[in-house]
Design a protein around this motif. Structure first.
Motif, PDB file in Angstrom:
ATOM      1  N   SER A  23      18.401 -23.768  36.568  1.00 47.66           N
ATOM      2  CA  SER A  23      18.984 -23.419  37.862  1.00 47.66           C
ATOM      3  C   SER A  23      19.126 -24.650  38.749  1.00 47.66           C
ATOM      4  CB  SER A  23      18.112 -22.369  38.556  1.00 47.66           C
ATOM      5  OG  SER A  23      18.597 -22.083  39.861  1.00 47.66           O
ATOM      6  N   VAL A  24      18.094 -25.495  38.773  1.00 46.73           N
ATOM      7  CA  VAL A  24      18.139 -26.727  39.580  1.00 46.73           C
ATOM      8  C   VAL A  24      19.209 -27.666  39.041  1.00 46.73           C
ATOM      9  CG1 VAL A  24      16.848 -28.777  40.255  1.00 46.73           C
ATOM     10  CG2 VAL A  24      15.733 -26.537  40.302  1.00 46.73           C
ATOM     11  N   LEU A  25      19.331 -27.755  37.731  1.00 45.47           N
ATOM     12  CA  LEU A  25      20.351 -28.616  37.119  1.00 45.47           C
ATOM     13  C   LEU A  25      21.749 -28.175  37.542  1.00 45.47           C
ATOM     14  CD1 LEU A  25      21.034 -30.898  35.155  1.00 45.47           C
ATOM     15  CD2 LEU A  25      20.942 -29.230  33.287  1.00 45.47           C
ATOM     16  N   ILE A  26      21.975 -26.882  37.573  1.00 41.83           N
ATOM     17  CA  ILE A  26      23.274 -26.355  38.022  1.00 41.83           C
ATOM     18  C   ILE A  26      23.508 -26.701  39.490  1.00 41.83           C
ATOM     19  CG2 ILE A  26      24.558 -24.223  38.488  1.00 41.83           C
ATOM     20  CD1 ILE A  26      23.256 -23.045  35.967  1.00 41.83           C
ATOM     21  N   TYR A  27      22.434 -26.700  40.271  1.00 42.18           N
ATOM     22  CA  TYR A  27      22.536 -27.070  41.697  1.00 42.18           C
ATOM     23  C   TYR A  27      23.035 -28.505  41.844  1.00 42.18           C
ATOM     24  CZ  TYR A  27      21.009 -28.503  46.363  1.00 42.18           C
ATOM     25  OH  TYR A  27      20.968 -29.024  47.631  1.00 42.18           O
ATOM     26  N   TYR A  28      22.474 -29.425  41.053  1.00 45.85           N
ATOM     27  CA  TYR A  28      22.892 -30.833  41.138  1.00 45.85           C
ATOM     28  C   TYR A  28      24.325 -31.021  40.658  1.00 45.85           C
ATOM     29  CZ  TYR A  28      18.229 -32.410  42.438  1.00 45.85           C
ATOM     30  OH  TYR A  28      17.051 -32.620  43.121  1.00 45.85           O
ATOM     31  N   ILE A  29      24.718 -30.253  39.658  1.00 42.27           N
ATOM     32  CA  ILE A  29      26.094 -30.342  39.167  1.00 42.27           C
ATOM     33  C   ILE A  29      27.070 -29.859  40.246  1.00 42.27           C
ATOM     34  CG2 ILE A  29      27.729 -29.347  37.510  1.00 42.27           C
ATOM     35  CD1 ILE A  29      25.386 -29.337  35.501  1.00 42.27           C
ATOM     36  N   ASP A  30      26.706 -28.767  40.921  1.00 37.22           N
ATOM     37  CA  ASP A  30      27.559 -28.235  41.990  1.00 37.22           C
ATOM     38  C   ASP A  30      27.729 -29.230  43.130  1.00 37.22           C
ATOM     39  OD1 ASP A  30      28.213 -25.779  40.886  1.00 37.22           O
ATOM     40  OD2 ASP A  30      26.430 -24.786  41.685  1.00 37.22           O
TER      41      ASP A  30
END
Length: 521
Positions: free
Chosen positions: A66-73
């Motif tokens: 979930s955090v990884l997706i946050y950084y990608i966004d």
């Protein structure tokens, strides 16, 4: 330490409620959340073997995604590139969860069948499966998919950990979606003590406890014996054992869900409803709209609709339905019996979708209470139309027959059970089967007959006990469901007295504590 244990009722639950409302009273909201997470881990760890480590690992890995997706966004890149990366992460995240589930639940089954097909001699180490792994894994799969699709925010770690580890739903569901739980956790107004919620929660818990302890556990004594003695049973005994099992499995699982709903309501939160009187259904399709509703909606949202749902023609729709039900069977257990059970249920739902048989249901008109109108289930243009009562009876019998697969330990035993059921045999093990019903409730009668020198007549005590249990279960199945009961109940002296008696009776019976059937899933 299940809900049906002295430790939970006398120690865990009082500490939980005092700590939870005490911390929220002084507005230590984050500490209260951490306290609830800690108590949930303690509850899970009480089942032993240190399996809480698997749960924690799963939480950390999925939250990391979930955090990884946050950084990608939040990267400076074109949106098309971001979406491509998120799709890859979604696939990896789902596969990681499925791999965890496969390792603990399906590795032995896969290895055994691979050896049978190829003649190899691979061996799989006996692995202890974490309780409820299917439930918390499916919950996290739904979160990862929604997160990658932009339908879920990046919650704080505490919020996510609380959603996943929340003990009322952890070991046997329901499979709650992230939004319907975390939105409640964020609502500070729900953290204040509410006497009405507490009363309703206690009532739901007592109803669930009585279903489990007084009915399901007693039926299980005869059912478990019957399934281990398949080769010796006669037709009548098989029919009675299967009828008892059909009641037991419902009362066992719905009893747990009632208790989970009740405990959660005591904390101020509502879990999604998992059962809506499924044995009142007049078709297999309707039954699955009422039974284990949160599992059904998971498969509809994340499997059936992505496969095309009903948008690609009748043949594709039928195939999609069969895929969903085979997966549902496999979700319940790693065995061909579960797959056959799922396939049979899928075929029945496909048949319902064909609209060959319609169900007529006479309902009172809203405009005129004295006028009745015809309501149709499965369409009003069916080739054959039958009354709802007949549809209900057929649906129940078909579900009962399918449970032969569900309850048998392997296909050989299942086929033998069918043979005994459909080809008349007598005499058998009816007396020996009902002898397992030596329960505290009939102790006085047994002792009285023994003292009078009528030991041979004791068997009739067991027979009458079995018949009474089945009759009571049949009545319970036709009653309003637990949610309806607790919403409509008034707090009169008679009502309070009835619930107190029911609780005391159930509490005394906890000396025969047993595990829940769905723990193994």
């Amino acid at each position: 330490m299940g809900f049906n244990s002295f430790r939970f009722i006398l120690i865990f639950l009082p500490i939980l409620l005092c700590g939870w409302y005490g911390l929220n009273k002084i507005k230590f909201y984050e500490v209260a959340d951490l306290f609830l997470v800690m108590m949930s881990i303690i509850f899970y760890d009480s089942f032993g073997e240190g399996l809480y480590k698997i749960l924690l690992l799963s939480i950390f890995v999925n939250y990391g995604i979930s955090v990884l997706i946050y950084y990608i966004d939040n990267r400076k890149a074109d949106s098309k590139g971001k979406e491509s990366i998120k799709k890859i992460i979604k696939v990896i995240g789902v596969l990681a969860n499925l791999l965890l589930l496969f390792y603990f639940k399906y590795l032995g089954f896969f290895t055994e069948n691979l050896n049978a097909l190829t003649g190899t001699t691979f061996s799989a180490k006996e692995i202890l499966m974490p309780i409820g792994i299917s439930f918390f894994t499916f919950g996290q799969i739904s979160f990862i998919i929604d997160r990658a699709n932009g339908e879920a925010p990046c919650y704080s770690f505490t919020e996510y950990a609380l959603y996943t580890a929340y003990f009322p739903k952890l070991t046997q569901g329901p499979i709650a979606f992230h939004k319907e739980m975390i939105d409640q956790f964020k609502d500070k107004s729900l953290r204040h003590y509410d006497a009405d919620k507490m009363a309703k929660g206690i009532m739901a818990f007592i109803i669930g406890l009585s279903k489990k302890v007084l009915l399901a556990d007693n039926l299980a004594k005869a059912v478990n014996y019957g399934f281990t003695q398949t080769y010796y049973l006669d037709t009548i005994t098989v029919a009675l054992v299967m009828l008892a099992y059909t009641f037991e499995i419902y009362l066992d699982f719905s009893g747990y869900c009632d208790m989970a709903y009740g405990v959660s309501l005591m904390l101020g939160y509502k879990l999604p409803v998992n059962f809506n009187s499924p044995y009142k259904a007049a078709s297999s399709k309707e039954l699955w709209q009422r039974w284990h509703m949160t599992l059904s909606r998971f498969f509809i949202k994340y499997v059936y609709i992505p496969l095309g749902g009903s948008r690609k023609g009748k043949l594709r729709t039928m195939l999609n339905v069969l895929i969903v039900f085979v997966l549902s069977g496999l979700w319940h257990g790693a065995g061909w019996t579960y797959i056959c059970w799922g396939l049979m249920q899928g075929l029945l739902v496909v048949f319902d979708n064909l609209g060959i048989i319609g169900i007529s249901d006479k309902k009172r008109s809203e405009d005129n209470n004295n006028v009745k109108k015809e309501k149709y289930l499965l369409g009003d243009k069916a080739l054959v139309t039958i009354p709802r009562g007949l549809g209900n009876a057929i649906t129940f019998v078909l579900f009962l027959i399918s449970l032969v697969f569900f309850g048998s330990k392997n296909m050989t035993y299942a086929l033998q059970m069918f043979k005994r059921f459909f080809f008349w045999t007598y005499p058998g093990f009816l007396y020996r089967t009902v002898e397992n019903l030596a329960i505290p409730e009939n102790y006085v009668f047994r002792q009285l007959l023994t003292q009078l020198g009528m030991q041979n007549a004791v068997i009739w005590v067991y027979m009458i006990t079995f018949i009474l249990l089945l009759a009571i279960c049949a009545v319970v199945m036709r009653m309003k469901n637990t949610m309806e009961i607790i919403e409509e109940t008034t707090y009169s002296k008679k009502t309070v007295a009835a619930f107190v008696i029911l609780f005391v009776w159930s509490f005394i019976s906890l000396s025969n504590v047993s595990t829940f059937i769905y723990f193994q899933f």
